[in-house]
Structure formats: structure tokens, C-alpha cells
Write a protein that holds these residues in place. Structure first.
Motif, PDB file in Angstrom:
ATOM      1  N   ASP A 158      14.908  82.201  62.473  1.00 45.56           N
ATOM      2  CA  ASP A 158      15.261  81.749  61.127  1.00 45.56           C
ATOM      3  C   ASP A 158      14.038  81.429  60.285  1.00 45.56           C
ATOM      4  O   ASP A 158      14.163  80.891  59.190  1.00 45.56           O
ATOM      5  CB  ASP A 158      16.161  80.505  61.208  1.00 45.56           C
ATOM      6  CG  ASP A 158      17.512  80.822  61.831  1.00 45.56           C
ATOM      7  OD1 ASP A 158      18.029  81.939  61.589  1.00 45.56           O
ATOM      8  OD2 ASP A 158      18.050  79.970  62.559  1.00 45.56           O
ATOM      9  N   GLY A 159      12.844  81.746  60.801  1.00 44.26           N
ATOM     10  CA  GLY A 159      11.615  81.534  60.042  1.00 44.26           C
ATOM     11  C   GLY A 159      10.878  80.283  60.478  1.00 44.26           C
ATOM     12  O   GLY A 159      11.480  79.231  60.731  1.00 44.26           O
ATOM     13  N   ILE A 160       9.547  80.417  60.591  1.00 43.50           N
ATOM     14  CA  ILE A 160       8.684  79.300  61.002  1.00 43.50           C
ATOM     15  C   ILE A 160       7.546  79.167  60.004  1.00 43.50           C
ATOM     16  O   ILE A 160       6.939  80.171  59.596  1.00 43.50           O
ATOM     17  CB  ILE A 160       8.120  79.537  62.417  1.00 43.50           C
ATOM     18  CG1 ILE A 160       9.251  79.519  63.454  1.00 43.50           C
ATOM     19  CG2 ILE A 160       7.050  78.499  62.777  1.00 43.50           C
ATOM     20  CD1 ILE A 160       8.809  79.877  64.864  1.00 43.50           C
ATOM     21  N   LEU A 161       7.234  77.947  59.633  1.00 43.23           N
ATOM     22  CA  LEU A 161       6.048  77.640  58.830  1.00 43.23           C
ATOM     23  C   LEU A 161       5.045  76.889  59.693  1.00 43.23           C
ATOM     24  O   LEU A 161       5.397  75.915  60.367  1.00 43.23           O
ATOM     25  CB  LEU A 161       6.383  76.771  57.617  1.00 43.23           C
ATOM     26  CG  LEU A 161       7.195  77.373  56.477  1.00 43.23           C
ATOM     27  CD1 LEU A 161       7.242  76.393  55.312  1.00 43.23           C
ATOM     28  CD2 LEU A 161       6.642  78.712  56.024  1.00 43.23           C
ATOM     29  N   ASN A 191      13.215  77.629  59.051  1.00 45.37           N
ATOM     30  CA  ASN A 191      14.029  76.550  59.598  1.00 45.37           C
ATOM     31  C   ASN A 191      13.198  75.564  60.408  1.00 45.37           C
ATOM     32  O   ASN A 191      13.628  74.447  60.675  1.00 45.37           O
ATOM     33  CB  ASN A 191      15.136  77.128  60.489  1.00 45.37           C
ATOM     34  CG  ASN A 191      16.155  76.104  60.925  1.00 45.37           C
ATOM     35  OD1 ASN A 191      16.699  75.379  60.091  1.00 45.37           O
ATOM     36  ND2 ASN A 191      16.409  76.020  62.225  1.00 45.37           N
ATOM     37  N   VAL A 192      11.989  76.008  60.810  1.00 48.96           N
ATOM     38  CA  VAL A 192      11.104  75.218  61.673  1.00 48.96           C
ATOM     39  C   VAL A 192       9.758  75.054  60.993  1.00 48.96           C
ATOM     40  O   VAL A 192       9.281  75.970  60.311  1.00 48.96           O
ATOM     41  CB  VAL A 192      10.933  75.908  63.048  1.00 48.96           C
ATOM     42  CG1 VAL A 192       9.915  75.156  63.910  1.00 48.96           C
ATOM     43  CG2 VAL A 192      12.266  76.023  63.759  1.00 48.96           C
ATOM     44  N   MET A 193       9.132  73.904  61.187  1.00 50.46           N
ATOM     45  CA  MET A 193       7.815  73.625  60.623  1.00 50.46           C
ATOM     46  C   MET A 193       6.953  72.933  61.674  1.00 50.46           C
ATOM     47  O   MET A 193       7.354  71.932  62.252  1.00 50.46           O
ATOM     48  CB  MET A 193       7.949  72.732  59.376  1.00 50.46           C
ATOM     49  CG  MET A 193       6.651  72.413  58.669  1.00 50.46           C
ATOM     50  SD  MET A 193       6.893  71.279  57.255  1.00 50.46           S
ATOM     51  CE  MET A 193       7.834  72.314  56.123  1.00 50.46           C
ATOM     52  N   HIS A 194       5.750  73.481  61.915  1.00 51.72           N
ATOM     53  CA  HIS A 194       4.802  72.889  62.856  1.00 51.72           C
ATOM     54  C   HIS A 194       3.583  72.383  62.097  1.00 51.72           C
ATOM     55  O   HIS A 194       2.940  73.148  61.368  1.00 51.72           O
ATOM     56  CB  HIS A 194       4.378  73.907  63.911  1.00 51.72           C
ATOM     57  CG  HIS A 194       5.483  74.371  64.796  1.00 51.72           C
ATOM     58  ND1 HIS A 194       6.101  73.532  65.706  1.00 51.72           N
ATOM     59  CD2 HIS A 194       6.095  75.581  64.919  1.00 51.72           C
ATOM     60  CE1 HIS A 194       7.037  74.215  66.363  1.00 51.72           C
ATOM     61  NE2 HIS A 194       7.053  75.453  65.903  1.00 51.72           N
ATOM     62  N   GLY A 195       3.270  71.095  62.295  1.00 51.72           N
ATOM     63  CA  GLY A 195       2.133  70.497  61.620  1.00 51.72           C
ATOM     64  C   GLY A 195       0.868  70.525  62.459  1.00 51.72           C
ATOM     65  O   GLY A 195       0.830  71.077  63.567  1.00 51.72           O
ATOM     66  N   ALA A 196      -0.164  69.881  61.950  1.00 54.14           N
ATOM     67  CA  ALA A 196      -1.506  69.992  62.532  1.00 54.14           C
ATOM     68  C   ALA A 196      -1.727  69.104  63.751  1.00 54.14           C
ATOM     69  O   ALA A 196      -2.620  69.357  64.543  1.00 54.14           O
ATOM     70  CB  ALA A 196      -2.558  69.670  61.476  1.00 54.14           C
ATOM     71  N   PHE A 197      -0.963  68.059  63.907  1.00 50.55           N
ATOM     72  CA  PHE A 197      -1.292  67.038  64.902  1.00 50.55           C
ATOM     73  C   PHE A 197      -0.190  66.848  65.949  1.00 50.55           C
ATOM     74  O   PHE A 197       0.010  65.759  66.467  1.00 50.55           O
ATOM     75  CB  PHE A 197      -1.611  65.716  64.202  1.00 50.55           C
ATOM     76  CG  PHE A 197      -2.762  65.838  63.232  1.00 50.55           C
ATOM     77  CD1 PHE A 197      -4.074  65.857  63.702  1.00 50.55           C
ATOM     78  CD2 PHE A 197      -2.536  65.970  61.876  1.00 50.55           C
ATOM     79  CE1 PHE A 197      -5.144  65.987  62.829  1.00 50.55           C
ATOM     80  CE2 PHE A 197      -3.597  66.102  60.999  1.00 50.55           C
ATOM     81  CZ  PHE A 197      -4.906  66.117  61.477  1.00 50.55           C
ATOM     82  N   GLY A 198       0.539  67.923  66.226  1.00 46.34           N
ATOM     83  CA  GLY A 198       1.534  67.867  67.282  1.00 46.34           C
ATOM     84  C   GLY A 198       2.915  67.447  66.831  1.00 46.34           C
ATOM     85  O   GLY A 198       3.807  67.283  67.665  1.00 46.34           O
TER      86      GLY A 198
END
Length: 263
Positions: free
Chosen positions: A185-188, A233-240
Motif C-alpha cells: 500500500d506504499g511506504i515512505l 500506508n507505512v512511514m519509517h523515520g530516522a531513529f527507529g
């Protein structure tokens, strides 16, 4: 001659007999100089006291981070894709073990940087994997080192392959970017251009996180506009920190929360 590394931000500079007098990245308002004073190290010294952890966090996505923490403690992400693997952002430590594991995963075709705080040892990584380095041209003057694999791109969108694209959002830095990966569904992958909050239900937008300097309204609107048409639908940031579902709704709600403050 040594390529000295700033111990506070983890960015490596061109080689010299003695360390540089200043770290421009740390002296900028978005970062800080260690209260104990500017200090320097080398990749060889970092490797003596630290190791990298490579953690599979979802299908075809690995987080790479250093223990114990070094520099600002960010994570890189390795995207496994048929057209070539992408390293999103970068960490300072690169050692033989890390190279061996990544080679077994298919290597790295491109290193894509969200903004200068993650420039770290990008030339070392590029040369180890013969990978291109993608940096937005608006942030090029912050580069501590360059090589012939550097690709300065302009504009708002840079297509890669397999429908992966880099999207400039601005805000934190003029060239600050995110990576859109349209699997599922897409990842950022957002670095801290968009900062995932500890509650995992909101995000934040700042000019400086360590110095608590907010962005003006126009920059928040520009970030919102840059991601509005992306499917994710998903987002991953810089610090876990990650938002595993409904990330687009979280983004919209967070933008509105910020805008209410400016009314």
C-alpha cells in the motif's frame, strides 16, 4: 592524511594532516557543537568501539544502525528492489562485516540522502559498493566529501527505478527529501524531514529538533503539498520509530494540528 569525522554529528570531511577547525554542520542552528568543544575521530577509531546491526523490519527492508550509538544515532534503510538496492540515508560506521552482509543482500546501487545531517561517510559507502550518491542540489554546499559518483539533482521529484522516487519536501533543509517506495500500500522513508513521534500516532515538522526551533507555516504547507498525492500506508523515520498503518491519515491529522497553532 586522515578523513576526520565530527564526533557530534558523524559527518566525514576531506583528508588532512590535522583535523578541521570547525564542523559547519554542527555550527549551524539546526545542529549543535558539543558543550565540551569540537572533537574529531576517524573511521578506524569508530570501528574499534562500535558495530553495526542490520535488522530486517519488513519484507525487502532492512534497518542499519550502530551500537552503541554514535553521532546523532540515526538509522539507514536498505531497500531491496529488482532494479537495484537503495540505501536510504547513511550512518558513519562502515566495516568489513557490514559490507559482507550487504553484498549478500545484493549490494547497493544508489545512496539517497534526505538532508545534510546524514551525509556521514557517504563517500566511503559509495566506494565500497560502487554506488551513486543522490543529494539535492540545494543542499550540496554542506557536503564534507565528494566523489565522481555524486549525482546532484534538482526540482521536486527524482525518479529512480521500480517506480521508486525521491521527493523534495524542504522545511528542515531547503533540499530535504523523502523516499516513496510503492510496494504494498506504499511506504515512505522520511528521515526527520517528517519526524515520527514517540506515540506513533503523530508526526512533527521542525527547523531544528535539538534546538527546538519550529518551521513557519509556509514550510509545513509545502511539506504537506509534496506528499499529498503519494499513496502510502507505512512511514519509517530516522531513529527507529515507524507508523505501520494509516500513515497518510496520521500525516493529514498532524498537519492540521500544526496549522491550528498558527491561527
Amino acid at each position: 592524511m586522515t578523513n576526520y569525522i565530527c564526533t557530534t554529528c558523524g559527518v566525514q570531511y576531506e583528508s588532512g594532516i590535522t583535523p578541521p577547525l570547525h564542523c559547519p554542520i554542527c555550527e549551524d542552528d539546526r545542529q549543535y557543537v558539543n558543550p565540551g568543544g569540537q572533537s574529531w575521530t576517524s573511521l578506524k577509531e569508530v570501528a574499534k568501539q562500535h558495530r553495526n546491526i542490520i535488522e530486517k523490519i519488513s519484507p525487502d527492508l532492512y534497518a542499519i544502525y550502530t551500537a552503541p550509538k554514535f553521532g546523532i544515532g540515526q538509522r539507514a534503510y536498505l531497500v531491496i528492489s529488482p532494479g537495484g538496492n537503495v540505501l536510504w540515508d547513511c550512518i558513519t560506521l562502515l566495516d568489513p562485516s557490514t559490507i559482507d552482509i550487504i553484498e549478500k543482500l545484493g549490494g547497493i546501487k544508489a545512496i539517497v540522502l534526505s538532508h545534510p545531517h546524514y551525509f556521514s561517510t557517504i563517500v566511503e559507502w559509495s566506494e565500497a559498493f560502487q554506488a551513486d550518491i543522490y543529494v539535492h542540489a540545494e543542499d550540496a554546499h554542506w557536503l564534507g566529501r565528494r566523489n565522481n559518483k555524486l549525482r546532484l539533482w534538482e526540482g521536486d521529484i527524482e525518479p529512480l527505478w521500480d517506480q521508486i522516487k525521491i521527493v523534495r519536501c524542504g522545511g528542515h533543509f531547503p533540499g530535504a527529501c523523502i523516499l516513496h517506495w510503492p510496494v504494498g500500500d506504499g511506504i515512505l522513508l522520511v528521515g526527520d524531514t517528517i519526524q515520527v513521534s514517540p506515540n506513533l500516532t503523530t508526526v512533527s515538522f521542525m527547523y531544528s529538533y535539538p534546538n527546538n526551533i519550529p518551521l513557519p507555516k509556509k514550510d509545513i504547507l509545502a511539506i504537506a503539498f509534496a506528499v499529498k498525492l503519494l499513496q502510502y500506508n507505512v512511514m519509517h523515520g530516522a531513529f527507529g520509530l515507524s507508523i505501520r498503518e494509516n500513515a497518510a491519515a496520521v500525516m493529514d491529522r498532524s498537519v492540521q494540528r500544526y496549522l491550528q497553532i498558527y491561527e
